[in-house]
Scaffold this active site. Structure first.
Site, PDB file in Angstrom:
ATOM      1  N   LYS A   1      46.621 -14.883  60.599  1.00  0.00           N
ATOM      2  CA  LYS A   1      48.179 -14.094  60.584  1.00  0.00           C
ATOM      3  C   LYS A   1      48.926 -13.747  61.437  1.00  0.00           C
ATOM      4  O   LYS A   1      50.273 -13.157  62.171  1.00  0.00           O
ATOM      5  CB  LYS A   1      47.069 -11.811  60.254  1.00  0.00           C
ATOM      6  CG  LYS A   1      46.563 -11.874  59.008  1.00  0.00           C
ATOM      7  CD  LYS A   1      47.439 -11.369  58.246  1.00  0.00           C
ATOM      8  CE  LYS A   1      46.597 -11.220  57.291  1.00  0.00           C
ATOM      9  NZ  LYS A   1      46.888 -11.210  55.088  1.00  0.00           N
ATOM     10  N   SER A   2      49.663 -15.295  61.662  1.00  0.00           N
ATOM     11  CA  SER A   2      50.276 -15.673  62.708  1.00  0.00           C
ATOM     12  C   SER A   2      51.503 -16.731  62.616  1.00  0.00           C
ATOM     13  O   SER A   2      51.613 -17.301  62.891  1.00  0.00           O
ATOM     14  CB  SER A   2      49.601 -16.756  63.957  1.00  0.00           C
ATOM     15  OG  SER A   2      48.738 -15.200  64.409  1.00  0.00           O
ATOM     16  N   GLY A   3      51.639 -16.198  60.849  1.00  0.00           N
ATOM     17  CA  GLY A   3      52.853 -16.880  60.265  1.00  0.00           C
ATOM     18  C   GLY A   3      52.698 -18.137  59.399  1.00  0.00           C
ATOM     19  O   GLY A   3      53.124 -19.123  59.157  1.00  0.00           O
ATOM     20  N   THR A   4      51.203 -18.037  58.589  1.00  0.00           N
ATOM     21  CA  THR A   4      50.623 -19.002  58.945  1.00  0.00           C
ATOM     22  C   THR A   4      51.686 -19.758  57.671  1.00  0.00           C
ATOM     23  O   THR A   4      51.793 -21.063  57.054  1.00  0.00           O
ATOM     24  CB  THR A   4      49.160 -19.709  58.292  1.00  0.00           C
ATOM     25  OG1 THR A   4      48.731 -18.838  59.191  1.00  0.00           O
ATOM     26  CG2 THR A   4      48.204 -20.592  57.287  1.00  0.00           C
TER      27      THR A   4
ATOM     28  N   TRP B   1      54.815 -18.753  56.263  1.00  0.00           N
ATOM     29  CA  TRP B   1      55.724 -19.736  56.310  1.00  0.00           C
ATOM     30  C   TRP B   1      55.640 -20.938  57.167  1.00  0.00           C
ATOM     31  O   TRP B   1      56.653 -21.521  56.715  1.00  0.00           O
ATOM     32  CB  TRP B   1      56.931 -18.048  57.188  1.00  0.00           C
ATOM     33  CG  TRP B   1      57.588 -18.823  56.992  1.00  0.00           C
ATOM     34  CD1 TRP B   1      58.742 -18.493  56.472  1.00  0.00           C
ATOM     35  CD2 TRP B   1      59.278 -18.288  58.591  1.00  0.00           C
ATOM     36  NE1 TRP B   1      60.305 -19.226  56.422  1.00  0.00           N
ATOM     37  CE2 TRP B   1      59.919 -18.060  57.849  1.00  0.00           C
ATOM     38  CE3 TRP B   1      58.905 -17.432  59.800  1.00  0.00           C
ATOM     39  CZ2 TRP B   1      60.999 -18.719  59.098  1.00  0.00           C
ATOM     40  CZ3 TRP B   1      59.771 -17.615  60.253  1.00  0.00           C
ATOM     41  CH2 TRP B   1      60.769 -17.527  59.732  1.00  0.00           C
TER      42      TRP B   1
ATOM     43  N   HIS C   1      42.282 -23.381  60.716  1.00  0.00           N
ATOM     44  CA  HIS C   1      42.491 -22.491  62.235  1.00  0.00           C
ATOM     45  C   HIS C   1      41.747 -22.488  63.124  1.00  0.00           C
ATOM     46  O   HIS C   1      41.332 -21.676  64.205  1.00  0.00           O
ATOM     47  CB  HIS C   1      42.237 -20.693  61.147  1.00  0.00           C
ATOM     48  CG  HIS C   1      43.044 -19.799  60.203  1.00  0.00           C
ATOM     49  ND1 HIS C   1      44.339 -19.842  60.994  1.00  0.00           N
ATOM     50  CD2 HIS C   1      42.720 -19.369  59.462  1.00  0.00           C
ATOM     51  CE1 HIS C   1      44.946 -19.110  59.818  1.00  0.00           C
ATOM     52  NE2 HIS C   1      43.313 -18.622  58.971  1.00  0.00           N
TER      53      HIS C   1
ATOM     54  N   TYR D   1      56.317 -17.544  66.628  1.00  0.00           N
ATOM     55  CA  TYR D   1      56.973 -16.866  65.585  1.00  0.00           C
ATOM     56  C   TYR D   1      58.508 -16.047  65.460  1.00  0.00           C
ATOM     57  O   TYR D   1      59.839 -16.303  65.050  1.00  0.00           O
ATOM     58  CB  TYR D   1      56.041 -16.527  64.013  1.00  0.00           C
ATOM     59  CG  TYR D   1      56.678 -15.410  63.681  1.00  0.00           C
ATOM     60  CD1 TYR D   1      55.560 -16.371  62.054  1.00  0.00           C
ATOM     61  CD2 TYR D   1      57.067 -14.499  63.634  1.00  0.00           C
ATOM     62  CE1 TYR D   1      56.221 -15.021  60.877  1.00  0.00           C
ATOM     63  CE2 TYR D   1      57.194 -13.329  61.925  1.00  0.00           C
ATOM     64  CZ  TYR D   1      56.891 -14.366  60.974  1.00  0.00           C
ATOM     65  OH  TYR D   1      56.986 -13.855  59.893  1.00  0.00           O
TER      66      TYR D   1
END
Length: 313
Positions: free
Chosen positions: A89-92, A94, A153, A224
């Protein structure tokens, strides 16, 4: 019989390895070797599963450990591979879309029938631990067009030796304001303790941060929040790092802006939420506590994030 996944004219063949046909829960899907390994690992209550296990100094689910072990043992990197690394959930999504569009802009039109308009970025840039080596399978990656794109990850120290020693490039992005189940006090405390998937988050960040400073040709570290604030600048930076810089003609034709639009939140339905979304979940006390954790863990590294500022509007 092997099974195949077709991803935009590239096929990944999976070869089952002693896979059980009984189905059922996670415990039934684990090999005897993995079950034995779990007995030796520290464990804590999980968020989505009964337990998280501490494996190689990071926390993850039992079924993930099984895939990770296989990935570490069997994956052989090529010098032109691209590995996109994130904490969940850290801009993966995009990052996967942007990298795929940059590298494949000669293969696919940026304006018509682009794969990103019909395929999920996670299919175009598959995860090692969730797709390629999941379900006790050994993938045949020989059919993938080069440069191959993969997602993970895993923290940097746990990446296979072949990735670390090859010439392949690693791009890391982190979003400290990403969505997470923090609305419950218990979940927030677990986050601050570092007991989250592939956490502690500070160790995850620092591993890639330090590597990016020591070997900037090998690892590119992106924030991000910075990417969102100036997409054009960072797309140029990303393209240079990946070895696919934009020519003057491409810049003049607006290709950088076309990629930004193609991968925009309006077009990409599966992208993560807005930076700053954390304000909807955290109380002022939680923000202060998290800021203290970040300062304690990251203060000496030179790595900082505006999102943790207590006076941020």
């Amino acid at each position: 019989m092997p099974s195949s996944i077709n991803t935009t004219s590239m096929t990944i063949t999976h070869y089952p390895k002693n896979q059980s046909s009984n189905g059922g829960g996670e415990e039934e899907e684990l090999s005897h070797e993995c079950k034995e390994l779990l007995l030796s690992l520290p464990k804590e209550k999980g968020w989505r599963t009964p337990h998280l296990y501490k494996y190689q100094e990071f926390w993850c689910q039992a079924i993930e450990i099984q895939s990770i072990v296989s990935f570490q043992r069997h994956f052989q990197a090529s010098d032109n591979d691209v590995v996109l690394a994130t904490i969940p959930k850290s801009g993966t999504t995009w990052l996967k879309a942007l990298a795929f569009a940059i590298v494949n802009r000669k293969r696919f039109s940026l304006e018509n029938n682009h794969p990103l308009l019909t395929s999920n970025p996670h299919d175009l840039v598959p995860f090692f631990e969730y797709k390629l080596y999941a379900n006790r399978q050994l993938p045949d990656l020989s059919n993938l067009p080069h440069p191959r794109h993969f997602g993970t990850h895993l923290p940097f120290p746990s990446l296979p030796t072949s990735i670390k020693k090859s010439g392949c490039r690693v791009v890391y992005i982190f979003d400290p304001g990403s969505k997470a189940p923090m609305s419950l006090n218990e979940a927030f405390e677990m986050y601050c303790k570092g007991v989250i998937g592939f956490g502690p988050f500070w160790d995850h960040m620092l591993g890639y941060w330090k590597e990016s400073r020591e070997r900037p040709h090998k690892v590119l570290f992106l924030k991000y929040e910075d990417l969102k604030e100036d997409v054009t600048f960072h797309l140029n930076k990303l393209s240079e790092f990946l070895g696919f810089p934009f020519s003057l003609e491409e810049e003049g034709a607006g290709d950088v802006e076309k990629i930004a639009k193609l991968c925009s939140f309006e077009n990409m339905k599966e992208l993560e939420g807005e930076v700053g979304d954390w304000v909807n979940y955290l109380t002022p006390r939680m923000v202060e506590q998290l800021a203290k954790v970040v300062e304690e863990k990251l203060g000496a590294s030179g790595l900082s994030f505006k999102v943790f500022s207590l006076d941020r509007e």
